[in-house]
Design a protein around this motif. Structure first.
Motif, PDB file in Angstrom:
ATOM      1  N   ARG A 234      68.812 -51.181 124.096  1.00 14.87           N
ATOM      2  CA  ARG A 234      67.278 -51.158 123.800  1.00 14.87           C
ATOM      3  C   ARG A 234      67.092 -49.290 123.905  1.00 14.87           C
ATOM      4  O   ARG A 234      66.936 -48.093 123.293  1.00 14.87           O
ATOM      5  CB  ARG A 234      66.514 -51.630 124.692  1.00 14.87           C
ATOM      6  CG  ARG A 234      64.755 -50.893 124.340  1.00 14.87           C
ATOM      7  CD  ARG A 234      63.788 -51.615 124.162  1.00 14.87           C
ATOM      8  NE  ARG A 234      63.505 -52.545 123.063  1.00 14.87           N
ATOM      9  CZ  ARG A 234      62.481 -53.110 123.349  1.00 14.87           C
ATOM     10  NH1 ARG A 234      61.041 -52.876 123.363  1.00 14.87           N
ATOM     11  NH2 ARG A 234      62.103 -53.022 121.400  1.00 14.87           N
ATOM     12  N   CYS A 235      68.367 -49.060 125.487  1.00 15.09           N
ATOM     13  CA  CYS A 235      67.445 -47.644 125.578  1.00 15.09           C
ATOM     14  C   CYS A 235      68.932 -47.027 125.262  1.00 15.09           C
ATOM     15  O   CYS A 235      68.448 -45.860 124.593  1.00 15.09           O
ATOM     16  CB  CYS A 235      68.606 -47.879 127.567  1.00 15.09           C
ATOM     17  SG  CYS A 235      68.273 -45.833 128.202  1.00 15.09           S
ATOM     18  N   LYS A 236      69.496 -46.956 124.154  1.00 14.24           N
ATOM     19  CA  LYS A 236      70.706 -46.565 123.711  1.00 14.24           C
ATOM     20  C   LYS A 236      69.962 -46.618 122.291  1.00 14.24           C
ATOM     21  O   LYS A 236      69.793 -45.058 121.883  1.00 14.24           O
ATOM     22  CB  LYS A 236      72.090 -47.678 122.978  1.00 14.24           C
ATOM     23  CG  LYS A 236      72.726 -46.729 122.334  1.00 14.24           C
ATOM     24  CD  LYS A 236      74.179 -47.267 122.366  1.00 14.24           C
ATOM     25  CE  LYS A 236      75.373 -46.857 121.157  1.00 14.24           C
ATOM     26  NZ  LYS A 236      75.536 -47.857 120.764  1.00 14.24           N
TER      27      LYS A 236
ATOM     28  N   THR B  20      69.357 -39.513 134.697  1.00 16.94           N
ATOM     29  CA  THR B  20      68.670 -39.340 132.916  1.00 16.94           C
ATOM     30  C   THR B  20      68.244 -40.354 132.219  1.00 16.94           C
ATOM     31  O   THR B  20      67.490 -40.360 131.476  1.00 16.94           O
ATOM     32  CB  THR B  20      70.503 -39.710 131.739  1.00 16.94           C
ATOM     33  OG1 THR B  20      70.805 -40.759 132.289  1.00 16.94           O
ATOM     34  CG2 THR B  20      71.684 -38.473 132.111  1.00 16.94           C
ATOM     35  N   CYS B  21      67.058 -40.626 133.578  1.00 15.63           N
ATOM     36  CA  CYS B  21      66.511 -42.162 132.742  1.00 15.63           C
ATOM     37  C   CYS B  21      65.017 -41.571 132.501  1.00 15.63           C
ATOM     38  O   CYS B  21      64.948 -40.119 133.887  1.00 15.63           O
ATOM     39  CB  CYS B  21      66.067 -43.349 133.793  1.00 15.63           C
ATOM     40  SG  CYS B  21      64.706 -44.459 133.622  1.00 15.63           S
ATOM     41  N   ILE B  22      64.323 -41.470 131.872  1.00 15.83           N
ATOM     42  CA  ILE B  22      63.370 -40.293 131.715  1.00 15.83           C
ATOM     43  C   ILE B  22      62.274 -40.826 131.675  1.00 15.83           C
ATOM     44  O   ILE B  22      60.745 -41.157 131.490  1.00 15.83           O
ATOM     45  CB  ILE B  22      62.994 -39.854 130.348  1.00 15.83           C
ATOM     46  CG1 ILE B  22      64.025 -40.782 128.872  1.00 15.83           C
ATOM     47  CG2 ILE B  22      64.255 -38.847 130.635  1.00 15.83           C
ATOM     48  CD1 ILE B  22      61.948 -41.101 128.107  1.00 15.83           C
ATOM     49  N   ASN B  23      61.884 -42.819 132.507  1.00 18.51           N
ATOM     50  CA  ASN B  23      60.915 -43.379 132.862  1.00 18.51           C
ATOM     51  C   ASN B  23      60.005 -44.052 131.675  1.00 18.51           C
ATOM     52  O   ASN B  23      58.410 -44.112 132.216  1.00 18.51           O
ATOM     53  CB  ASN B  23      59.961 -42.634 133.504  1.00 18.51           C
ATOM     54  CG  ASN B  23      61.007 -42.228 134.594  1.00 18.51           C
ATOM     55  OD1 ASN B  23      61.902 -42.114 135.196  1.00 18.51           O
ATOM     56  ND2 ASN B  23      60.528 -41.143 135.615  1.00 18.51           N
ATOM     57  N   CYS B  24      60.773 -43.668 130.844  1.00 18.29           N
ATOM     58  CA  CYS B  24      59.703 -44.272 129.149  1.00 18.29           C
ATOM     59  C   CYS B  24      59.107 -45.456 128.960  1.00 18.29           C
ATOM     60  O   CYS B  24      58.272 -45.959 128.685  1.00 18.29           O
ATOM     61  CB  CYS B  24      60.560 -44.190 128.037  1.00 18.29           C
ATOM     62  SG  CYS B  24      62.017 -45.045 127.703  1.00 18.29           S
ATOM     63  N   ARG B  25      60.256 -46.481 129.914  1.00 24.14           N
ATOM     64  CA  ARG B  25      60.039 -47.961 130.516  1.00 24.14           C
ATOM     65  C   ARG B  25      59.978 -49.378 129.481  1.00 24.14           C
ATOM     66  O   ARG B  25      59.471 -49.950 129.411  1.00 24.14           O
ATOM     67  CB  ARG B  25      58.501 -48.265 131.166  1.00 24.14           C
ATOM     68  CG  ARG B  25      57.964 -47.760 132.378  1.00 24.14           C
ATOM     69  CD  ARG B  25      56.641 -47.456 132.511  1.00 24.14           C
ATOM     70  NE  ARG B  25      56.629 -46.994 133.994  1.00 24.14           N
ATOM     71  CZ  ARG B  25      56.101 -45.690 134.794  1.00 24.14           C
ATOM     72  NH1 ARG B  25      56.777 -45.311 134.315  1.00 24.14           N
ATOM     73  NH2 ARG B  25      55.891 -46.154 135.919  1.00 24.14           N
ATOM     74  N   MET B  26      60.618 -48.796 128.195  1.00 20.07           N
ATOM     75  CA  MET B  26      60.880 -49.286 126.805  1.00 20.07           C
ATOM     76  C   MET B  26      61.748 -50.086 127.317  1.00 20.07           C
ATOM     77  O   MET B  26      61.778 -51.139 126.318  1.00 20.07           O
ATOM     78  CB  MET B  26      61.871 -48.537 126.210  1.00 20.07           C
ATOM     79  CG  MET B  26      61.395 -46.754 125.240  1.00 20.07           C
ATOM     80  SD  MET B  26      60.348 -46.894 124.033  1.00 20.07           S
ATOM     81  CE  MET B  26      60.482 -45.519 123.626  1.00 20.07           C
ATOM     82  N   CYS B  27      62.066 -50.565 128.468  1.00 24.16           N
ATOM     83  CA  CYS B  27      63.262 -51.724 129.033  1.00 24.16           C
ATOM     84  C   CYS B  27      62.576 -52.287 129.880  1.00 24.16           C
ATOM     85  O   CYS B  27      62.962 -53.887 129.965  1.00 24.16           O
ATOM     86  CB  CYS B  27      64.359 -51.467 129.906  1.00 24.16           C
ATOM     87  SG  CYS B  27      63.760 -49.603 130.759  1.00 24.16           S
TER      88      CYS B  27
ATOM     89  N   LEU C  64      66.356 -46.335 121.786  1.00 27.37           N
ATOM     90  CA  LEU C  64      64.716 -45.935 121.027  1.00 27.37           C
ATOM     91  C   LEU C  64      64.980 -44.730 122.653  1.00 27.37           C
ATOM     92  O   LEU C  64      63.921 -44.082 122.507  1.00 27.37           O
ATOM     93  CB  LEU C  64      64.041 -46.999 121.905  1.00 27.37           C
ATOM     94  CG  LEU C  64      63.471 -47.814 121.056  1.00 27.37           C
ATOM     95  CD1 LEU C  64      62.756 -48.765 121.570  1.00 27.37           C
ATOM     96  CD2 LEU C  64      63.656 -48.414 119.520  1.00 27.37           C
ATOM     97  N   SER C  65      65.414 -44.541 123.312  1.00 26.85           N
ATOM     98  CA  SER C  65      65.781 -43.694 123.976  1.00 26.85           C
ATOM     99  C   SER C  65      66.913 -42.509 124.895  1.00 26.85           C
ATOM    100  O   SER C  65      68.148 -42.426 124.032  1.00 26.85           O
ATOM    101  CB  SER C  65      65.293 -44.267 125.386  1.00 26.85           C
ATOM    102  OG  SER C  65      64.453 -43.566 126.292  1.00 26.85           O
ATOM    103  N   THR C  66      67.527 -42.337 126.122  1.00 26.45           N
ATOM    104  CA  THR C  66      68.424 -41.975 126.470  1.00 26.45           C
ATOM    105  C   THR C  66      70.034 -42.340 126.845  1.00 26.45           C
ATOM    106  O   THR C  66      70.810 -41.798 127.353  1.00 26.45           O
ATOM    107  CB  THR C  66      67.936 -40.916 127.430  1.00 26.45           C
ATOM    108  OG1 THR C  66      67.916 -42.504 128.533  1.00 26.45           O
ATOM    109  CG2 THR C  66      66.557 -40.031 127.510  1.00 26.45           C
TER     110      THR C  66
HETATM  111  S1  SF4 Z   1      64.928 -47.152 128.312  1.00 23.72           S
HETATM  112 FE1  SF4 Z   1      65.939 -46.211 129.312  1.00 23.72          FE
HETATM  113  S2  SF4 Z   1      65.522 -44.307 129.838  1.00 23.72           S
HETATM  114 FE2  SF4 Z   1      63.680 -45.164 129.864  1.00 23.72          FE
HETATM  115  S3  SF4 Z   1      63.182 -46.252 131.645  1.00 23.72           S
HETATM  116 FE3  SF4 Z   1      64.318 -48.075 130.715  1.00 23.72          FE
HETATM  117  S4  SF4 Z   1      66.372 -46.992 131.413  1.00 23.72           S
HETATM  118 FE4  SF4 Z   1      64.840 -44.940 131.828  1.00 23.72          FE
END
Ligand code: SF4
Ligand code: FAD
Ligand code: SF4
Lengths: 115, 477
Positions: A84-86, A25-32, A88-90
């Motif tokens: 952060r993932c929660k 479910t990680c979309i590799n957005c790299r926000m983390c 900003l992301s998935t």
């Molecule tokens: S913020 Fe979440 S979805 Fe985005 S790269 Fe990191 S772990 Fe993956």
């Protein structure tokens, strides 16, 4: 009936499946990446880099288990990536996934010790 | 000495040892691009380099050109149409993240920024000095300014309000595929008329050169006002924006739409309660607060006239932040409640359409097309309706067989092509390489495509910069 050994193998498999399902479910957005306290400019010093390494290691056996352990155990467990993932992301729950991988590696080490 | 060892030894003689990695896990992390399926093991780059000066980049490129080694230029690798993804084995992944300088030249109304500077950090700095960054992409916390300039995106902003990113790029410093360093453009706010080399690079997705530095016009920040509206039908929002332009109101900085389904998870996360309908959002700008407020009032009236059940100017800062975060962080929609099966974002479509067809296209996403797997998947519609840019995201349960999920991805891409072809448009974000190359060839024809490939051959005869991207490698029909 299963022997103890096959039960161990099963639970290792289950752990791997759970970890890979999460990483899926990680979309590799790299926000983390930039906010990880262990990040000093290289991607494996972040949650995303750790998850990407776990993913291809478990799927294709890439890299050594020692090196993977080093990455996984260098996480400070601060949960900033998780928050952060929660927001900003998935919501991959990266910290939980890293912790689960630690347990998996420990389990594998135990198993090797026994064999 | 093995070939790989030689490559690494040669590169260490150019970049500092600390700025290079041949570690397998670094190579995987950098090679993996946004959203895409896993990077194929054979495509993992041979080495990652992070030069810290234009001279080092020039030497790396000269070396690669001499040895005919593919280079993949990497900002943060967040683009999700396949552009930063290595396509050929044995490549050098060239990260620009070592180039982060920012020099302000307020007296001449510009700043110069290293291509690898993070968009969010840059924006923070500009805001602290009373300026704004004329772009806002959903990945700004991770993405680089060089990546945005390379694909000429302003993300969620409305093109006809402030213009496209290239309108602010006064010039760039570039390393050509033969390693030569050139500078383009001007230091004056008066831009060159006619030939301006900048255009060979801004928006060309790294196929003609590595952008190392960008000179951009400083844009003083505006006063802003926020409008939210909830509508019974998603197409009502389209009609509201069509009316807004018909009535010749000034284009807002943002004009967004989110279907009711897509509001649920982001609203839940922020304690915003149940969405009262499909959500329309706008941010207006003015040189004075009064000016921005007046425009916002007018938009709220248009929203009401187009059947909004609620439409108002949002004055609470907390509410402004929450509604906008719900839209900006759209991937929150994948967060299913505890106990429900996880959703995977399999089919993503982004298309810009003529203003008069906004509502038709929404209907087409929903019911007009004949792609069977898309009809089975869960569709979320959102987008930058104020700039006629619509997104459809088809999500599938994680338990669907991989083959069916991949089919969903393929169908969304085919539908994107179809919509763009039907209404004579193009996608307005994220870039065209590599996934959209089949579309590019269909849309503008083989003569135009041959021209592009011929130019590439002249500028980059060994095809070392982002090889496979213009060819659409891996994304053939
Ligand atoms: S913020 Fe979440 S979805 Fe985005 S790269 Fe990191 S772990 Fe993956
Ligand atoms: C959650 C999320 C939200 C996003 N939202 C948006 C959005 O709203 N709008 C939008 O347009 N995109 C969006 N994107 C896609 C992408 O993040 C952005 O377009 C971003 O600006 C790309 O920057 P980057 O640094 O990651 O570039 P990369 O992905 O690294 O590179 C993109 C392309 O530019 C080339 N490139 C990068 N740097 C240079 C350079 N210095 N010189 C020459 N070529 C270069 C690369 O080779 C590649 O072809 C989103 C992505 C994610 C994951
Ligand atoms: S939990 Fe680990 S990976 Fe996540 S931010 Fe903290 S140190 Fe980084």
């Amino acid at each position: 009936m299963k022997t103890d050994n096959t039960q161990e193998t099963d639970s290792i498999k289950e752990m791997e499946t759970e970890i890979l399902n999460n990483i899926q479910t990680c979309i590799n957005c790299r926000m983390c990446v930039p906010m990880c306290p262990t990040y000093e400019g290289w991607i494996t010093q972040s949650a995303f880099g750790r998850l990407a390494a776990i993913n291809l290691h478990l799927k294709y056996g890439l890299g050594s288990i020692e090196e993977l352990s080093r990455l996984i155990f260098s996480c400070a467990n601060c949960r900033r990536c998780q928050e952060r993932c929660k927001m900003l992301s998935t919501n991959v729950t990266p910290t939980d996934t890293i912790i689960k991988t630690r347990q998996l590696l420990a389990r594998k080490a135990q198993e090797w010790g026994r064999n | 000495m093995s070939e790989n060892k030689r490559l690494i030894a040669d590169l260490i003689s150019i970049v500092n040892k600390e700025n290079l990695s041949a570690d397998i896990y670094e190579r995987i992390g950098y090679g993996q691009d946004g959203i895409q399926p896993d990077l194929e093991p054979e495509k993992i780059p041979a080495v990652v380099v992070k030069p810290t000066s234009v001279q080092e980049i020039s030497e790396v490129v000269k070396y690669a050109n001499r040895e005919k080694i593919p280079i993949y230029i990497h900002g943060a690798g967040t683009a999700f149409k396949g552009s930063p993804r290595p396509k050929r084995p044995g490549s050098i992944l060239l990260s620009t993240q070592g180039l982060t300088s920012i020099d302000m030249h307020e007296e001449d109304m510009y700043f110069e920024v290293g291509a690898g500077a993070n968009q969010y950090e840059l924006e923070k700095l500009l805001l602290s000095r009373g300026y704004m960054l004329p772009m806002n992409v959903g990945s700004k916390y991770s993405a680089t300014i060089g990546g945005a300039v390379a694909i000429n995106t302003i993300g969620h902003m409305v093109d006809i309000c402030l213009g496209k990113l290239i309108d602010y790029v006064m010039g760039v410093e570039v390393v050509l595929p033969n390693g030569e360093i050139i500078e383009t453009g001007t230091r004056s706010i008066r831009r060159s008329a006619g030939i301006d080399y900048t255009r060979f690079f801004a928006g060309m997705e790294g196929v003609f050169g590595v952008i190392t530095k960008i000179r951009m016009r400083l844009l003083p920040n505006f006063k802003k006002a926020y409008v939210v509206g909830f509508f019974p039908e998603l197409t009502d929002i389209a009609h509201a924006f069509m009316r807004l332009y018909k009535e010749k109101l000034p284009p807002p900085l943002y004009g967004e739409l989110l279907d009711k389904k897509a509001c649920v998870a982001p609203f839940r996360l922020r304690g915003l309660g149940e969405p009262k309908g499909n959500m329309g959002l706008a941010i207006t700008i003015g040189h004075t607060q009064e000016d921005a407020d007046q425009q916002a009032d007018k938009i709220a009236k248009v929203f009401k006239a187009e059947k909004a059940v609620e439409a108002r100017v949002v004055t609470s800062v907390r509410e402004q932040e929450d509604y906008w975060a719900a839209r900006d962080n759209i991937l929150n929609i994948l967060q299913t409640p505890e106990g429900e099966e996880k959703l995977l974002p399999m089919g993503a479509l982004e298309t810009s359409v003529p203003l008069s067809h906004l509502a038709d296209v929404i209907e087409y996403f929903r019911t007009g097309h004949s792609y069977s797997i898309l009809h089975e998947a869960k569709l979320f519609i959102y987008g930058h309706v104020g700039t006629c840019d619509l997104h459809g995201l088809w999500c599938t349960p994680a338990s669907w067989p991989l083959e069916k999920r991949l089919r969903c991805r393929k169908e969304a891409l085919l539908l994107e092509n179809e919509v763009n072809l039907m209404w004579g448009c193009a996608s307005g974000e994220v870039g065209q390489t590599a996934m959209r190359i089949p579309f590019l060839r269909q849309r503008w024809g083989e003569a135009a495509y041959s021209m592009l490939m011929d130019i590439k051959k002249v500028i980059d005869p060994n095809n070392i910069l982002n090889p496979g991207n213009l060819e659409g490698e891996g994304y053939e029909d």
